[in-house]
Each structure stands twice: as C-alpha cells, then as structure tokens.
Design an enzyme around this catalytic site. Sequence first.
Site, PDB file in Angstrom:
ATOM      1  N   GLU A 261       0.816  -1.212   0.000  1.00 37.83           N
ATOM      2  CA  GLU A 261       0.000   0.000   0.000  1.00 37.83           C
ATOM      3  C   GLU A 261       0.855   1.271   0.000  1.00 37.83           C
ATOM      4  O   GLU A 261       1.748   1.441   0.838  1.00 37.83           O
ATOM      5  CB  GLU A 261      -0.924  -0.007   1.218  1.00 37.83           C
ATOM      6  N   THR A 305      -6.083   2.925  -5.541  1.00 37.11           N
ATOM      7  CA  THR A 305      -5.857   1.483  -5.379  1.00 37.11           C
ATOM      8  C   THR A 305      -6.708   0.670  -6.338  1.00 37.11           C
ATOM      9  O   THR A 305      -6.249  -0.336  -6.889  1.00 37.11           O
ATOM     10  CB  THR A 305      -6.160   1.058  -3.930  1.00 37.11           C
ATOM     11  N   HIS A 421      -0.786   3.487   4.768  1.00 36.31           N
ATOM     12  CA  HIS A 421      -1.792   4.300   4.068  1.00 36.31           C
ATOM     13  C   HIS A 421      -1.881   5.660   4.751  1.00 36.31           C
ATOM     14  O   HIS A 421      -1.753   5.759   5.965  1.00 36.31           O
ATOM     15  CB  HIS A 421      -3.157   3.603   4.118  1.00 36.31           C
ATOM     16  N   ASP A 480       1.073   0.054  -5.199  1.00 38.08           N
ATOM     17  CA  ASP A 480      -0.134   0.386  -5.955  1.00 38.08           C
ATOM     18  C   ASP A 480      -0.166   1.825  -6.461  1.00 38.08           C
ATOM     19  O   ASP A 480      -0.649   2.101  -7.556  1.00 38.08           O
ATOM     20  CB  ASP A 480      -1.398   0.067  -5.145  1.00 38.08           C
ATOM     21  N   HIS A 481       0.342   2.756  -5.658  1.00 40.86           N
ATOM     22  CA  HIS A 481       0.337   4.161  -6.081  1.00 40.86           C
ATOM     23  C   HIS A 481       1.253   4.953  -5.149  1.00 40.86           C
ATOM     24  O   HIS A 481       1.857   4.404  -4.230  1.00 40.86           O
ATOM     25  CB  HIS A 481      -1.076   4.749  -6.083  1.00 40.86           C
TER      26      HIS A 481
END
Length: 686
Positions: A261, A305, A421, A480-481
């Site tokens: 994440e 995501t 996150h 993911d990002h």
Amino acid sequence: MSGFFKRIRNLLNTTIGFYVLVVFLFWLKTYICYKTDFTLGVSGGMQQFLLAVNPIPSAMLLFGIALYFRGKLAYWLMLIIDFLQSTWIFANILYYREFSDFLSLGIIKGTGNVQNNLGKSFLEILRPGDFIVYVDIVILIILLLFKVIKIDHHPLKFRYAFSITILSLVLMFGEYSAANANRSGLLTRTFDNNYIVKYLGLNEYAAFNIYQTQKESSTRANAKAKDLKGVEKFINKNQVSPNVSYYGKEKGKNVFIIHLESFQQFLINYKVDGKEVTPNLNKFYRNQHTIAFDNFYHQVAQGKTSDAEMMLENSLYGLPQGSAMVSYGAQNTYQAAPSILDQKGYTTAAFHGDVPTFWNRNNTYKSWGYDYFFSDSYYKNKSNYNVGYGMKDKIFFKQTIPYLQQLPQPFYAKMITLTNHYPYELDKANTSFPATTTGDSTVDPYVQTAHYLDQAFGEFESYLHKTGLDKNSVVVLYGDHYGISNNHRPAIAKLLHKKSVNNYDLAQFQKVPFMINGSNLDGHVDHTYGGEIDVLPTLEHLLGIKNNNMIQFGHDLLSPENQQIVPFRNGDFVSKKYTKIGGTVFDTKTGKELKLTKTQKKQFNDIQKYVNDSLSNSDKVVYGDLLRFHHIKGYKDVDKKTFDYNKKTALKRLKQEDKKKKTDLIDENGGKSTVSDFKTDAPELK
C-alpha cells in the site's frame, strides 16, 4: 467622498446591487483558492487572465437565477446558491490536497457505494483556513440582519434578469473560445482535470463531468459487437511475443500477489539516520531469484488502489474520472487473472483486512472470478488491531494463515496490506523507526509506517520459507500508487537530497516497486520501462499461459519486443527516450528539457499516438462492456452467481474442495496446521 459612499450604499440596497456584491465576493474567494489551494500549472498571460475571470460567467448565471424572484426570496436564494457553490469549493480543496485532483461524480458516487472512511483522512487534511470559503456568506448575513444592507422588495424587471442570463452565457462561450484557442481540443482530448479548471472553472468542470458520466452510462447501452473490431486491431498491431528464456519458467506454481500500500520505489535501499527503512524488502530486491524492475511506474488516476487492481488483474486502464471497480465492477464482463487461472486449475483468493464493500470489491471480485474473498468478517478484531483504514499488517498476515493453509494448490492469492496508508498513523508500541525531518507533518511519518510494512512482510516471508511454500510459489510484490503526492515539493526535495524538484523529478518520484521471485528465475535488476498495465501479461508468460487472443493493453516486460512506453492516465508518458509531463518533453535518461528536432518530433508523435490510442481503446472496452462480445476458445465467461463470499458458506465450500483435492498446505504437512510456523512480534498479540 461621503456622496460616493452614499451612492454605493444605495446601490447595495437594491436587488441588482446585492447581486453584484455577491458575485464579486464569490469571484474573489474562488480566485484566492485557485492561487493558494490548487496547483494548476498556469503559465503565460492568457492562462493567467482566464484563471482570473473564469469564476465570473458561471457565478453570474447561477446567482442570476435569484433575480427572477422578488424580495426576501431572491436574497435567500442567492445565499443558498452561494453556500452550495462554496461547499463544492471546500470539498475540492480537501480532496485536491491529498489526491492532486478534483472531485468527480464517479468519486462522489463511489464514496457512498464503498462505504469507505475517507472522513477520517479529511479530518487529517482539514485546516482552519479552509473555512474562509464561507466567510463572505457570514458577512452578507450579518449585513442583512443588522440592516446595513436593506432588502429591496421591488421586483426586478424580467428583461433585466433575462439580459443577465444571456450575458453570462455569452461570457461563458467567449471564455471557452479563448480557452480552446489557447489549448486546442480542451474538452475532447484532455486527460487532466487541472486543464479544465484552470481554463473554464470549477463549476464548468462539474457540469462537464456530469455530462461525461451520463454519456458513459449510455455508451454501454449503445455498444455493439462490431465496436470490438477496432480494439482488436490495435491489440494485434502492438502484440509482443514472449521471451523464450522465461516462458513457462514458473508453470504450475502458486502465485502470491503482495499489495504494498502507497509504497514508492525510492524507499528501496533508502536510509534515515543510517538505518534502512525496508531491510527485508531490500534483501528480497537483491535475492538471487528475484527479478526487480527499477523503472516501473504506477499509472493510477482518481481510482487510486482500485485503478492499480484493475490494471494488475485485467491489463485494462482505470477511468479518466472515478473508479472502474465502483462504476463498472458489478455489471461488466471481464477476463481477469483470477478467472484465467481458475480455468487452469488454480484456487483463487483475495485477502483484505477491511470491509468488503471498499471500492466495491465484494461485487467486482465476483466479476473477476475470485473463488474466495476473505475480508474483515473472517478476522478476529479488537480496537487496537486497527489503524487508519483497517487491520494492522502484522496482525493481518498472522490471521490470514489459517485460511491460506486450507487453499487447494496451486493457488493465486492476493494480499492487500493497509498500514502504510495516509495519514501514516502508528501507535507508539509499533513505532520503532525514526521519522524523517522534512518539516512536513504528512511526509515525515511515511517511513515509519513503511518500516512497519517491511517488518510485516519479513514475518510473512519467514513463514513461506519455513513451510516450503517459497520453493513452490511465485511471489509478486508491487506498489499500488504514490504515498507522497506531488503537492509536497519542498519535502520531496529534502527526501531526495535536492535543493528543488522539477516536473521530471516528480515523474521519477512516482516509481513504485515491482518484483517477481521464483526459484527458477535468475535474479537481477531489470531496467525495462513499464507500469502496472504490464503485470498480467508478464505473469501469464512466466506461468506458460498464452495471452495472444486476449484483450490486454500491457506487454510482457521480459519480452525483447517490448517498446517500453508507459502511458499515464492524463495522456503524459515515460518512454526509454522521452518523458512527457504536461506540455514539456524531457530526455528520460538525463532529465534535460528538450526542444525536439524534426526527427525527434516524429518519434514523439508516434509515441503520443500510441498512448492516446491505448487509453481510448481501453476506455471503449470498459464503457461499452465490450468483453461481453469477446469469446476465446477454451475460456468461459465468469458466472457471478456461483460465488458467495459469506463466511459460513465459503468455509464450507473450502472444506468440500479439500476433500476432493487433498492438495492444501495442511495435507502437505501431514494433516497438521502451520499456524504455529508464523511468528510475529506484534505487541497486540502478546
């Protein structure tokens, strides 16, 4: 001078005078917000002019609605319209601060549908100064209550109200004409919401977005099988052959997809106060059986995501606005990794320590063909087991083992971590790493949660080694990002040990990890340029699965035929030669800004055409649900009705599958559980 102020006050005591004041105050606060809360990339006199005037036409039009009424009603309507528009600005300020984009109808609909807890993040993002957008309304109400401005009860003549409406529409058209002259095809070719806002305004962006969304909804209803022909032509033209040295190397093995994440590539081998942020991931990166890609980029847009998952498992891009998983996850036909592998004899499962409705996963995963979805109801929970968006990673991995060991092999298992996150919260008992010292409160704790994620991965990796799963599995790790958005330029510069960063630096900063580990692979760092869209075809070829008849927009990163072009959702790209950010082209290797020669322009235009065609063709597939017309020999479309993620039903099915196959990890371990093989230092479990 006193006569002048008297005339001004007399004007304000008329309906039209109050209207002018409301429009002026609204324009002023909107322009201030443009300059202080958004990074719109304004350059040149024309863009500066359009940014300054673009709030006026829509404000005149909307506030002008009140002019068709009289007395108190007209004044109340202006205040209500002001409040609604101000709330729209307020919401965008908060959203833009974290996501570097503007709210869309898809995101607004998705926020309700997935029942996510973005409110928690908004509280972290919120600043007292944000409420300045409501100050003018408070001032106007006070002026009216204390009768500094008196309500005009005389009706405004219809022809004056109508003239203002017509004038606002004329100004709006003039604004669009000037904007389109400065940027050709503004509403037909742009992939970036910043352009629409800086040229036309927030209200016009909202109207255009609603129009786009409604248009997209009707696209599916009107789509026909023949619409797929152009897409297939594009796919066939750009198809690449697998690398014979790697094709089928890991055939028949289990597959683990570990979702890191918000994890960015710069964290690999990064140190704070001489300590490695991610020692376990660093070792995995350098492992003799790991192929690690160091020029791998996230390609997400508003879907974050969900966009990453869409690309990873379908080799289809996310949408320009909103989330494909939310808007099209339940209704569309897909040919996703879980269904492809399921029809090759795999058991497929996703593990996630949050609610199943987040990003509409509970519906989308059925469309993708996941046999099992182990979400929050499968996990024992206590208040101190959670942080931010869900279960802490160490506890998540620990509690995943009882289900993982029951999956018939070979299996495809995706594990979505959460602790790293935004807003990067972690309790003291789990914080064992120093924060960075950029002075940015959003950025500095990022390495602490990343370190915790690394520790959790290390514990899971030890379990794989102890049980022998590592020898019979392909382990894929990907980010993911971004974790740190480009809005944090000063902090990013400090992290990178630079005085400042430009757009090229920011593009490179958006790299994320992509690593594939398998016992039959010769480990090395691969410099091929690629992105999340390329994961599925790369994995398929390693597993010996042909994809030449499938609609996939990515390419095998191990193929020598790979053109190494990485499209971004806004139409920018990175390639081996050129990096395009906005209207600027950089040399990818040196980072120098380029003035293209005639030959270079031809090369650049060819790449840009490929990028635009790739994105638009993928959108056609999603919007039109074109895969319902695509039939592959030997592949069956997913029957969503056959899946039930209810805990009781799923666990019963899992036991029945085990009786038939007897291939799960417990069976391999002589009927004994492997739960005790997983060791964690999570303080909550002591």
